[in-house]
Design an enzyme around this catalytic site. Structure first.
Site, short mmCIF file in Angstrom:
data_model
loop_
_atom_site.label_atom_id
_atom_site.label_comp_id
_atom_site.label_asym_id
_atom_site.label_seq_id
_atom_site.Cartn_x
_atom_site.Cartn_y
_atom_site.Cartn_z
N LYS A 11 19.25 12.92 -0.60
CA LYS A 11 18.88 13.54 -1.76
C LYS A 11 18.69 15.00 -1.50
O LYS A 11 18.26 15.40 0.00
CB LYS A 11 17.70 13.32 -2.53
CG LYS A 11 16.36 13.03 -1.65
CD LYS A 11 15.71 14.57 -1.32
CE LYS A 11 14.35 14.06 -0.65
NZ LYS A 11 13.58 15.49 -0.16
N GLY A 96 13.10 13.30 9.64
CA GLY A 96 12.52 14.53 9.40
C GLY A 96 13.34 15.72 9.00
O GLY A 96 13.12 16.94 9.37
N GLY A 102 14.41 7.94 5.25
CA GLY A 102 13.58 6.81 5.43
C GLY A 102 13.11 6.36 3.78
O GLY A 102 13.09 5.01 3.79
N SER A 103 13.10 7.22 2.87
CA SER A 103 12.45 6.85 1.55
C SER A 103 13.82 6.08 0.86
O SER A 103 13.50 5.33 0.21
CB SER A 103 12.02 8.11 0.88
OG SER A 103 10.92 8.73 1.37
N SER A 104 14.93 6.75 1.20
CA SER A 104 16.46 6.17 0.64
C SER A 104 16.40 4.77 1.06
O SER A 104 16.64 3.89 0.46
CB SER A 104 17.33 7.06 0.85
OG SER A 104 18.56 6.57 0.06
N ASP A 136 8.75 10.00 -2.47
CA ASP A 136 10.12 10.02 -3.03
C ASP A 136 10.76 8.68 -3.16
O ASP A 136 11.98 8.92 -3.52
CB ASP A 136 10.81 10.87 -1.56
CG ASP A 136 10.50 12.27 -1.45
OD1 ASP A 136 9.60 12.98 -2.43
OD2 ASP A 136 10.88 13.02 -0.54
#
Length: 286
Positions: A11, A96, A102-104, A136
């Site tokens: 994103k 990072g 990581g959120s996806s 997120d």
């Protein structure tokens, strides 16, 4: 179903305003999310013994601390499902980087295992679970470009142009906690309405702080600014510029130093995760 292969798309935060700070220390935000047709990929296979195994090691990330594993175990607990899963990850998104890797991954795990285990908790419930994993995660669970407020959990779907983006990934991992704790961070940007935002405007309040702390990000912005207006996504480190077509974006990418990782991708208002699920549903009903 024996196996499910799903994307975990990147994103971009097209803008990020910090409008205040709450008593609990979290920041009040306004941001605009759009997805890219580029990202990680997860392969999910059910297990009968209830174990959750991430078969891909990530340097510096403990297995049980990985958001993928945490998401799977959270869904197990919430649904009461006795099944487990073997999960393979093809990692393309930098950690990072501010593009939601990581959120996806966590969101794709929640959505994918909800299908694979047939727990069928529904989008609202999964988004609520996702918020426990990161601010997120809900936008990835819902899979639609959105204007977000609060800590990022209040989402309003928006219809945006879908340009091509050139994304540069400086070789540095930016600590989100470090940026939000910086005393120089602007925390009083006046709130903006969706209508005025879509008419043009918006910036990233985190960008000046990141540029000061991370010369790699500052240099990448300076380099890209020679060709197009360069912006930083989230708390960095990735920076991006938009182009009307793939050819123009790729032309600039070829002029970047070979030592500076970058990619070209199309902006999408519906995430590739949800496009894949819709395609699977159509094929199943055909």
């Amino acid at each position: 179903m024996q196996m499910l292969t799903l994307p975990a798309p990147a994103k971009l935060n097209l803008m990020l305003h910090i409008t205040g700070r709450r008593a609990d220390g979290y920041h009040e935000l306004q941001t605009l999310f759009q997805f890219l047709d580029y990202g990680d990929e997860l392969v999910l296979r059910p297990r009968e013994d209830g174990q959750i195994r991430l078969l891909t090691e990530l340097p510096g990330v403990d297995h049980d601390s990985n958001l993928i594993v945490r998401a799977a175990r959270l869904l197990q607990r919430e649904s009461g499902c006795a099944l487990g899963a073997d999960i393979q990850l093809t990692k393309r998104l930098p950690m990072g980087g501010g593009i939601g890797g990581g959120s996806s991954d966590a969101a794709t795990t929640l959505v994918g295992l909800d299908h694979l285990w047939n727990t069928r908790l529904g989008e609202d419930h999964l988004a609520e679970l996702g918020l426990n994993l990161g601010a997120d995660v809900p936008v990835f669970v819902r899979g639609r470009a959105a204007f977000a407020e609060g800590v990022g959990e209040r989402l309003q779907p928006v219809d945006l142009p879908e340009p091509w983006f050139l994304v540069i990934a400086p070789q540095v991992s930016v600590s989100t906690a470090e940026i939000f704790a910086d005393p120089e961070l602007t925390r009083n940007t006046p709130a903006i309405t969706v209508r005025s935002l879509l008419a043009g405007g918006g910036h990233n309040d985190c960008q000046p702080v990141v540029e000061k702390r991370y010369p790699e990000v500052r240099n990448a912005l300076s380099l890209l600014n020679k060709f197009v207006q360069a912006r930083m996504t989230g708390t960095g480190a990735c920076v991006f510029g938009s182009f009307p077509n793939e050819g123009e974006a790729d032309k600039v990418r070829r002029q970047l130093p070979a030592t500076l990782p970058s990619f070209v991708a199309r902006g999408r208002n519906v995430s590739m995760l949800h496009r894949s699920l819709e395609r699977m549903a159509q094929e199943a009903s055909a």
